[in-house]
Scaffold this motif. Structure first.
Motif, PDB file in Angstrom:
ATOM      1  N   SER A 130       0.863  -1.181   0.000  1.00 39.56           N
ATOM      2  CA  SER A 130       0.000   0.000   0.000  1.00 39.56           C
ATOM      3  C   SER A 130       0.898   1.228   0.000  1.00 39.56           C
ATOM      4  CB  SER A 130      -0.924   0.011   1.219  1.00 39.56           C
ATOM      5  OG  SER A 130      -0.195   0.330   2.386  1.00 39.56           O
ATOM      6  N   ILE A 176      -4.375   1.337  -1.714  1.00 39.29           N
ATOM      7  CA  ILE A 176      -4.292   0.211  -0.789  1.00 39.29           C
ATOM      8  C   ILE A 176      -4.638  -1.046  -1.573  1.00 39.29           C
ATOM      9  CG2 ILE A 176      -4.747   1.461   1.354  1.00 39.29           C
ATOM     10  CD1 ILE A 176      -7.630   0.550   1.201  1.00 39.29           C
ATOM     11  N   SER A 177      -4.187  -2.163  -1.061  1.00 45.30           N
ATOM     12  CA  SER A 177      -4.426  -3.433  -1.718  1.00 45.30           C
ATOM     13  C   SER A 177      -5.149  -4.356  -0.747  1.00 45.30           C
ATOM     14  CB  SER A 177      -3.080  -4.036  -2.125  1.00 45.30           C
ATOM     15  OG  SER A 177      -3.258  -5.313  -2.662  1.00 45.30           O
TER      16      SER A 177
END
Length: 145
Positions: free
Chosen positions: A14, A86-87
């Motif tokens: 992220s 973000i992931s």
């Protein structure tokens, strides 16, 4: 023009992990999805397919980017500089959420021949070579007294 390897990094970190990582990626597809908000009203959210020219990954745009979609700045083929992201890993797939992005170029042709990153990771690994034969033969230990 696109940041090589960006999808791999976007998918596994992220912007809080690496704030200096601000890749340039192409948005191959934008699709509106309705989501019900916490206050009872529905709001537009946008699902996107992101590409670095090599791989693709599914993503979502944060609602603060909605005006850029409404104005046509962000559209199929747009190239963007990702400022914050973000992931998440959801239902067996990686989803990258773009929190902040600047449009570098409007609509353009697809760059490269990208393939889904999840499929590339799931591809079978090459078969390991067979171990070398033992110099002691099948008995495996040598010297019988």
């Amino acid at each position: 023009m696109l940041t090589a390897g960006a999808i791999t990094t976007l998918s596994s970190s992220s912007s809080t992990d690496s704030p200096s990582f601000q890749p340039t990626v192409q948005i191959l597809h934008v699709k509106s999805v309705r989501s019900s908000g916490g206050g009872g009203g529905a709001s537009d959210r946008y699902r996107v397919v992101l590409s670095d020219g090599i791989h693709t990954v599914q993503g979502m745009l944060a609602t603060q980017l909605n005006p850029k979609v409404s104005s046509g700045e962000i559209a199929d083929g747009s190239v963007v500089l990702v400022r914050e992201f973000i992931s998440n890993y959801v239902s067996g797939k990686t989803v990258v959420i773009l929190l902040n992005a600047d449009v570098v170029q409007g609509r353009c042709e697809r760059i490269g021949n990208p393939v889904p990153a999840d499929a590339a990771r799931a591809a079978p690994a090459s078969v390991a070579p067979a171990p070398a034969p033992s110099m002691y033969g099948a008995g495996g230990g040598g010297g019988g007294r």
